[in-house]
Design a protein around this motif. Structure first.
Motif, PDB file in Angstrom:
ATOM      1  N   THR A  40       0.859  -1.184   0.000  1.00 38.22           N
ATOM      2  CA  THR A  40       0.000   0.000   0.000  1.00 38.22           C
ATOM      3  C   THR A  40       0.889   1.226   0.000  1.00 38.22           C
ATOM      4  N   ARG A  41       0.691   2.084  -0.958  1.00 37.83           N
ATOM      5  CA  ARG A  41       1.529   3.272  -1.118  1.00 37.83           C
ATOM      6  C   ARG A  41       1.051   4.386  -0.194  1.00 37.83           C
ATOM      7  N   SER A  42       1.149   4.124   1.111  1.00 39.08           N
ATOM      8  CA  SER A  42       0.607   5.080   2.082  1.00 39.08           C
ATOM      9  C   SER A  42       1.686   5.808   2.878  1.00 39.08           C
ATOM     10  N   LYS A  43       2.935   5.655   2.506  1.00 40.20           N
ATOM     11  CA  LYS A  43       3.998   6.308   3.285  1.00 40.20           C
ATOM     12  C   LYS A  43       4.113   7.801   2.960  1.00 40.20           C
ATOM     13  N   SER A  44       3.591   8.202   1.838  1.00 42.90           N
ATOM     14  CA  SER A  44       3.605   9.619   1.482  1.00 42.90           C
ATOM     15  C   SER A  44       2.187  10.066   1.170  1.00 42.90           C
ATOM     16  N   ARG A  45       1.771  11.170   1.761  1.00 39.05           N
ATOM     17  CA  ARG A  45       0.413  11.646   1.472  1.00 39.05           C
ATOM     18  C   ARG A  45       0.287  12.107   0.021  1.00 39.05           C
ATOM     19  N   PHE A  46       1.418  12.265  -0.671  1.00 35.50           N
ATOM     20  CA  PHE A  46       1.384  12.654  -2.073  1.00 35.50           C
ATOM     21  C   PHE A  46       0.923  11.494  -2.965  1.00 35.50           C
ATOM     22  N   ASN A  47       0.763  10.308  -2.404  1.00 34.31           N
ATOM     23  CA  ASN A  47       0.221   9.172  -3.158  1.00 34.31           C
ATOM     24  C   ASN A  47      -1.288   9.040  -2.995  1.00 34.31           C
ATOM     25  N   LYS A  48      -1.860   9.810  -2.112  1.00 38.49           N
ATOM     26  CA  LYS A  48      -3.284   9.661  -1.820  1.00 38.49           C
ATOM     27  C   LYS A  48      -4.123  10.085  -3.030  1.00 38.49           C
ATOM     28  N   VAL A  49      -5.159   9.312  -3.277  1.00 38.57           N
ATOM     29  CA  VAL A  49      -6.030   9.621  -4.408  1.00 38.57           C
ATOM     30  C   VAL A  49      -7.475   9.786  -3.948  1.00 38.57           C
ATOM     31  N   VAL A  50      -8.220  10.500  -4.765  1.00 41.88           N
ATOM     32  CA  VAL A  50      -9.655  10.598  -4.581  1.00 41.88           C
ATOM     33  C   VAL A  50     -10.276   9.930  -5.807  1.00 41.88           C
ATOM     34  N   VAL A  51     -11.206   9.013  -5.546  1.00 40.58           N
ATOM     35  CA  VAL A  51     -11.825   8.245  -6.625  1.00 40.58           C
ATOM     36  C   VAL A  51     -13.298   8.620  -6.684  1.00 40.58           C
ATOM     37  N   VAL A  52     -13.748   8.977  -7.878  1.00 41.70           N
ATOM     38  CA  VAL A  52     -15.149   9.349  -8.054  1.00 41.70           C
ATOM     39  C   VAL A  52     -15.715   8.580  -9.248  1.00 41.70           C
ATOM     40  N   ARG A  53     -17.027   8.532  -9.307  1.00 47.22           N
ATOM     41  CA  ARG A  53     -17.686   7.911 -10.452  1.00 47.22           C
ATOM     42  C   ARG A  53     -18.727   8.876 -10.981  1.00 47.22           C
ATOM     43  N   VAL A  54     -18.664   9.106 -12.272  1.00 50.76           N
ATOM     44  CA  VAL A  54     -19.638   9.971 -12.932  1.00 50.76           C
ATOM     45  C   VAL A  54     -20.143   9.252 -14.178  1.00 50.76           C
ATOM     46  N   GLU A  55     -21.185   9.796 -14.784  1.00 43.26           N
ATOM     47  CA  GLU A  55     -21.647   9.254 -16.054  1.00 43.26           C
ATOM     48  C   GLU A  55     -20.504   9.382 -17.061  1.00 43.26           C
ATOM     49  N   PRO A  56     -20.123   8.303 -17.737  1.00 44.99           N
ATOM     50  CA  PRO A  56     -19.012   8.388 -18.686  1.00 44.99           C
ATOM     51  C   PRO A  56     -19.203   9.486 -19.736  1.00 44.99           C
ATOM     52  N   ASP A  93     -14.583  14.246 -20.860  1.00 50.36           N
ATOM     53  CA  ASP A  93     -14.039  14.521 -22.196  1.00 50.36           C
ATOM     54  C   ASP A  93     -13.231  13.308 -22.653  1.00 50.36           C
ATOM     55  N   GLU A  94     -12.857  13.315 -23.920  1.00 55.33           N
ATOM     56  CA  GLU A  94     -12.236  12.130 -24.512  1.00 55.33           C
ATOM     57  C   GLU A  94     -10.951  11.726 -23.786  1.00 55.33           C
ATOM     58  N   ALA A  95     -10.117  12.695 -23.476  1.00 50.71           N
ATOM     59  CA  ALA A  95      -8.836  12.392 -22.830  1.00 50.71           C
ATOM     60  C   ALA A  95      -9.047  11.838 -21.425  1.00 50.71           C
ATOM     61  N   THR A  96     -10.020  12.367 -20.716  1.00 47.19           N
ATOM     62  CA  THR A  96     -10.303  11.901 -19.363  1.00 47.19           C
ATOM     63  C   THR A  96     -10.951  10.518 -19.400  1.00 47.19           C
ATOM     64  N   LEU A  97     -11.854  10.335 -20.350  1.00 48.07           N
ATOM     65  CA  LEU A  97     -12.526   9.041 -20.505  1.00 48.07           C
ATOM     66  C   LEU A  97     -11.512   7.922 -20.718  1.00 48.07           C
ATOM     67  N   ALA A  98     -10.464   8.216 -21.468  1.00 52.12           N
ATOM     68  CA  ALA A  98      -9.437   7.209 -21.769  1.00 52.12           C
ATOM     69  C   ALA A  98      -8.673   6.778 -20.514  1.00 52.12           C
ATOM     70  N   LYS A  99      -8.730   7.568 -19.474  1.00 52.81           N
ATOM     71  CA  LYS A  99      -8.004   7.248 -18.233  1.00 52.81           C
ATOM     72  C   LYS A  99      -8.938   6.717 -17.153  1.00 52.81           C
ATOM     73  N   SER A 100     -10.183   6.479 -17.521  1.00 53.09           N
ATOM     74  CA  SER A 100     -11.191   6.042 -16.558  1.00 53.09           C
ATOM     75  C   SER A 100     -11.697   4.653 -16.928  1.00 53.09           C
ATOM     76  N   VAL A 101     -12.475   4.085 -16.017  1.00 55.61           N
ATOM     77  CA  VAL A 101     -13.133   2.805 -16.274  1.00 55.61           C
ATOM     78  C   VAL A 101     -14.609   2.973 -15.932  1.00 55.61           C
ATOM     79  N   GLU A 102     -15.450   2.930 -16.953  1.00 53.95           N
ATOM     80  CA  GLU A 102     -16.899   3.043 -16.753  1.00 53.95           C
ATOM     81  C   GLU A 102     -17.261   4.241 -15.875  1.00 53.95           C
ATOM     82  N   GLY A 103     -16.583   5.352 -16.098  1.00 53.84           N
ATOM     83  CA  GLY A 103     -16.869   6.575 -15.354  1.00 53.84           C
ATOM     84  C   GLY A 103     -16.157   6.697 -14.029  1.00 53.84           C
ATOM     85  N   VAL A 104     -15.419   5.666 -13.638  1.00 58.07           N
ATOM     86  CA  VAL A 104     -14.631   5.735 -12.396  1.00 58.07           C
ATOM     87  C   VAL A 104     -13.278   6.339 -12.742  1.00 58.07           C
TER      88      VAL A 104
END
Ligand code: FES
Length: 120
Positions: free
Chosen positions: A10-26, A30-41
């Motif tokens: 678990t990459r928890s030794k640095s708070r700079f690794n912390k992520v926020v995960v959200v889900r929206v309607e795909p 936008d196209e570039a963001t969609l390419a980095k997501s999975v089913e809107g996640v």
């Protein structure tokens, strides 16, 4: 926290690794963001690009992430683009994919350096 798929670390030794995960309607990504997501996640660095506070706010009706420290707003649909507040740099994305077992996994490194832009 991201977990290394091979070592299960678990990459928890640095708070700079912390992520926020959200889900929206795909369709809201936008196209570039969609390419980095999975089913809107989609996963973003949770380190504000202004002064590195934790981005903890979520405004679902506008699909925006919000930083509580000075009010910066980031667009989920436009790949973390700054929509308001003092931040000048978009939130980096942690690209996601699905592995052979159907598990959500990290596909690549953050799209940009995490945290505030370097001071000049
Ligand atoms: S640290 Fe996030 S808006 Fe200032």
């Amino acid at each position: 926290w991201p977990v290394d798929a091979e070592t299960k670390t678990t990459r928890s030794k640095s708070r700079f690794n912390k992520v926020v995960v959200v889900r929206v309607e795909p369709g809201k990504l936008d196209e570039a963001t969609l390419a980095k997501s999975v089913e809107g996640v989609i996963a973003f660095s949770s380190v504000c690009t202004h002064q590195a506070c934790a981005v903890t706010g979520w405004i679902p009706e506008d699909a925006m992430l919000a930083c509580p420290c000075h009010g910066s707003l980031f667009s989920v649909g436009e790949g973390g683009k700054v929509l308001g507040g003092p931040a000048r740099k978009r939130l980096p994305i942690l690209p996601l994919a699905v592995d052979a077992d159907g598990m959500l996994t990290v596909a690549d490194a953050f799209t940009a350096k995490v945290g505030p832009a370097a001071q000049t």
